[in-house]
Write a protein that holds these residues in place. Sequence first.
Motif, PDB file in Angstrom:
ATOM      1  N   ASP A 215      13.514   4.321  -0.466  1.00 41.07           N
ATOM      2  CA  ASP A 215      14.723   4.326  -1.253  1.00 41.07           C
ATOM      3  C   ASP A 215      16.331   5.029  -0.246  1.00 41.07           C
ATOM      4  O   ASP A 215      16.686   5.786   0.100  1.00 41.07           O
ATOM      5  N   ASP A 216      16.888   3.839   0.058  1.00 46.81           N
ATOM      6  CA  ASP A 216      18.673   3.823   0.419  1.00 46.81           C
ATOM      7  C   ASP A 216      19.314   5.440  -0.239  1.00 46.81           C
ATOM      8  O   ASP A 216      19.327   6.044   0.453  1.00 46.81           O
ATOM      9  N   ALA A 217      19.133   4.965  -1.177  1.00 41.53           N
ATOM     10  CA  ALA A 217      20.180   6.284  -1.504  1.00 41.53           C
ATOM     11  C   ALA A 217      19.541   7.180  -2.292  1.00 41.53           C
ATOM     12  O   ALA A 217      20.466   8.615  -1.366  1.00 41.53           O
TER      13      ALA A 217
ATOM     14  N   LEU B 299      23.613  21.797   4.932  1.00 41.40           N
ATOM     15  CA  LEU B 299      23.275  23.404   5.710  1.00 41.40           C
ATOM     16  C   LEU B 299      22.889  23.715   6.940  1.00 41.40           C
ATOM     17  O   LEU B 299      22.301  24.006   7.653  1.00 41.40           O
ATOM     18  N   GLY B 300      22.503  21.920   7.665  1.00 40.71           N
ATOM     19  CA  GLY B 300      22.755  22.595   9.322  1.00 40.71           C
ATOM     20  C   GLY B 300      22.036  21.800   9.716  1.00 40.71           C
ATOM     21  O   GLY B 300      21.846  22.521  11.465  1.00 40.71           O
ATOM     22  N   TRP B 301      20.895  21.180   9.606  1.00 40.80           N
ATOM     23  CA  TRP B 301      20.334  21.034   9.929  1.00 40.80           C
ATOM     24  C   TRP B 301      20.245  19.311  10.785  1.00 40.80           C
ATOM     25  O   TRP B 301      21.026  18.633  10.666  1.00 40.80           O
ATOM     26  N   GLY B 302      19.595  19.493  11.778  1.00 45.87           N
ATOM     27  CA  GLY B 302      19.256  17.893  12.438  1.00 45.87           C
ATOM     28  C   GLY B 302      18.992  16.961  11.509  1.00 45.87           C
ATOM     29  O   GLY B 302      17.492  17.508  11.302  1.00 45.87           O
ATOM     30  N   VAL B 303      19.147  16.124  11.437  1.00 48.56           N
ATOM     31  CA  VAL B 303      18.527  14.842  10.762  1.00 48.56           C
ATOM     32  C   VAL B 303      18.601  13.035  11.161  1.00 48.56           C
ATOM     33  O   VAL B 303      19.262  13.166  12.167  1.00 48.56           O
ATOM     34  N   HIS B 304      17.428  12.874  10.644  1.00 47.87           N
ATOM     35  CA  HIS B 304      17.263  11.894  11.215  1.00 47.87           C
ATOM     36  C   HIS B 304      16.748  10.311  10.178  1.00 47.87           C
ATOM     37  O   HIS B 304      15.974  11.628   9.064  1.00 47.87           O
ATOM     38  N   GLY B 305      16.924   9.756   9.067  1.00 49.11           N
ATOM     39  CA  GLY B 305      15.677   8.821   7.829  1.00 49.11           C
ATOM     40  C   GLY B 305      15.493   7.277   9.029  1.00 49.11           C
ATOM     41  O   GLY B 305      15.597   7.312   9.884  1.00 49.11           O
ATOM     42  N   ALA B 306      14.603   7.337   8.117  1.00 48.44           N
ATOM     43  CA  ALA B 306      13.601   6.079   8.497  1.00 48.44           C
ATOM     44  C   ALA B 306      13.320   4.986   7.004  1.00 48.44           C
ATOM     45  O   ALA B 306      13.300   5.759   6.425  1.00 48.44           O
ATOM     46  N   GLY B 307      13.446   3.586   6.760  1.00 47.51           N
ATOM     47  CA  GLY B 307      12.977   3.340   5.445  1.00 47.51           C
ATOM     48  C   GLY B 307      11.573   2.606   5.688  1.00 47.51           C
ATOM     49  O   GLY B 307      10.652   2.576   4.846  1.00 47.51           O
ATOM     50  N   THR B 308      10.870   3.104   6.707  1.00 46.78           N
ATOM     51  CA  THR B 308       9.583   1.998   6.755  1.00 46.78           C
ATOM     52  C   THR B 308       8.524   3.758   7.974  1.00 46.78           C
ATOM     53  O   THR B 308       9.030   4.082   8.390  1.00 46.78           O
TER      54      THR B 308
ATOM     55  N   LEU C 106       5.654   3.074   0.082  1.00 46.30           N
ATOM     56  CA  LEU C 106       6.246   2.723   0.977  1.00 46.30           C
ATOM     57  C   LEU C 106       5.649   1.253   1.444  1.00 46.30           C
ATOM     58  O   LEU C 106       4.552   0.872   1.289  1.00 46.30           O
ATOM     59  N   PRO C 107       6.819   0.402   1.932  1.00 38.96           N
ATOM     60  CA  PRO C 107       6.016  -0.750   2.532  1.00 38.96           C
ATOM     61  C   PRO C 107       5.427  -1.084   3.779  1.00 38.96           C
ATOM     62  O   PRO C 107       5.654  -0.124   4.800  1.00 38.96           O
ATOM     63  N   GLY C 108       4.461  -1.500   3.566  1.00 43.34           N
ATOM     64  CA  GLY C 108       3.405  -1.535   4.780  1.00 43.34           C
ATOM     65  C   GLY C 108       3.266  -0.375   5.180  1.00 43.34           C
ATOM     66  O   GLY C 108       2.027  -0.060   3.735  1.00 43.34           O
ATOM     67  N   MET C 109       2.619   0.231   5.763  1.00 43.77           N
ATOM     68  CA  MET C 109       1.510   1.759   5.780  1.00 43.77           C
ATOM     69  C   MET C 109       2.763   2.733   4.518  1.00 43.77           C
ATOM     70  O   MET C 109       3.499   2.972   5.027  1.00 43.77           O
ATOM     71  N   ASP C 110       1.390   3.366   4.090  1.00 40.92           N
ATOM     72  CA  ASP C 110       1.777   4.629   3.281  1.00 40.92           C
ATOM     73  C   ASP C 110       2.038   5.625   3.719  1.00 40.92           C
ATOM     74  O   ASP C 110       1.937   5.826   4.671  1.00 40.92           O
ATOM     75  N   GLY C 111       2.796   6.587   3.166  1.00 38.35           N
ATOM     76  CA  GLY C 111       3.096   8.197   3.742  1.00 38.35           C
ATOM     77  C   GLY C 111       1.917   8.746   3.817  1.00 38.35           C
ATOM     78  O   GLY C 111       1.617   9.323   5.209  1.00 38.35           O
ATOM     79  N   CYS C 112       0.799   8.610   3.082  1.00 43.83           N
ATOM     80  CA  CYS C 112      -0.311   8.869   4.193  1.00 43.83           C
ATOM     81  C   CYS C 112      -1.374   8.783   5.228  1.00 43.83           C
ATOM     82  O   CYS C 112      -1.499   9.897   5.848  1.00 43.83           O
ATOM     83  N   SER C 113      -0.624   7.623   5.145  1.00 37.36           N
ATOM     84  CA  SER C 113      -1.488   7.061   6.585  1.00 37.36           C
ATOM     85  C   SER C 113      -0.504   7.698   7.495  1.00 37.36           C
ATOM     86  O   SER C 113      -0.948   7.620   8.705  1.00 37.36           O
TER      87      SER C 113
ATOM     88  N   CYS D 124       4.747  18.762   6.817  1.00 36.29           N
ATOM     89  CA  CYS D 124       5.091  17.134   6.512  1.00 36.29           C
ATOM     90  C   CYS D 124       5.040  17.579   4.493  1.00 36.29           C
ATOM     91  O   CYS D 124       4.479  18.618   4.299  1.00 36.29           O
ATOM     92  N   VAL D 125       5.614  18.115   4.620  1.00 40.58           N
ATOM     93  CA  VAL D 125       6.439  17.683   2.627  1.00 40.58           C
ATOM     94  C   VAL D 125       6.702  16.312   2.155  1.00 40.58           C
ATOM     95  O   VAL D 125       7.543  15.286   2.315  1.00 40.58           O
ATOM     96  N   ILE D 126       5.465  16.316   1.391  1.00 33.90           N
ATOM     97  CA  ILE D 126       5.433  14.841   0.399  1.00 33.90           C
ATOM     98  C   ILE D 126       6.674  15.258  -0.922  1.00 33.90           C
ATOM     99  O   ILE D 126       6.606  16.099  -1.406  1.00 33.90           O
ATOM    100  N   CYS D 127       7.490  13.791  -0.996  1.00 33.51           N
ATOM    101  CA  CYS D 127       7.781  13.964  -1.903  1.00 33.51           C
ATOM    102  C   CYS D 127       8.148  12.450  -2.706  1.00 33.51           C
ATOM    103  O   CYS D 127       8.713  11.703  -1.985  1.00 33.51           O
ATOM    104  N   THR D 128       7.204  12.676  -3.574  1.00 37.16           N
ATOM    105  CA  THR D 128       6.936  11.099  -4.072  1.00 37.16           C
ATOM    106  C   THR D 128       7.611  10.859  -5.803  1.00 37.16           C
ATOM    107  O   THR D 128       7.638  11.463  -6.799  1.00 37.16           O
ATOM    108  N   GLY D 129       7.481   9.308  -6.358  1.00 36.14           N
ATOM    109  CA  GLY D 129       8.198   8.703  -7.032  1.00 36.14           C
ATOM    110  C   GLY D 129       7.144   8.856  -8.173  1.00 36.14           C
ATOM    111  O   GLY D 129       7.530   8.332  -9.397  1.00 36.14           O
ATOM    112  N   SER D 130       6.245   9.226  -7.602  1.00 35.02           N
ATOM    113  CA  SER D 130       5.080   8.899  -8.649  1.00 35.02           C
ATOM    114  C   SER D 130       4.575  10.402  -9.585  1.00 35.02           C
ATOM    115  O   SER D 130       3.600  11.055  -8.421  1.00 35.02           O
TER     116      SER D 130
END
Length: 130
Positions: free
Chosen positions: A10-12, A24-33, A55-62, A76-82
């Motif tokens: 989710d882009d937003a 907060l001053g962290w280095g950040v990078h993002g990925a959609g898949t 996620l589309p394709g490979m899921d977060g657990c994989s 790894c910290v899991i953050c889910t909409g479910s």
Amino acid sequence: MPTVLILDDDDAVRESLLYYFEDLGWGVHGAGTAEEALVVARQINPAGVVVDIRLPGMDGCSFILELEKTHPHVACVICTGSPEYQPPDYVLIRPQVFAKIFSKPVSDLGELAESMRQHIMNCNVKAIHD
């Protein structure tokens, strides 16, 4: 401050978390898949990853299992909409996976960031002892 990778399709949501950690001053990078996140992780060697599960394709657990092969001590910290979602035990038993699962929308981003910070420290201590 450490570098964190935000994996969310989710882009937003991804952008919101990126901006928050960046403020907060962290280095950040993002990925959609998950596939993209594995490539980014090899390039930047993050200290932590916020992981969406569905996620589309490979899921977060994989993704977590694949990441472990090359980056065994990345927090790894899991953050889910479910809200009812509970990762399988074979994922939860991994020391790099934080015990608390955050639900989206995250009501307390400060708690998420502090949990990530503490878990990164715990994973770093484990890496030193391994």
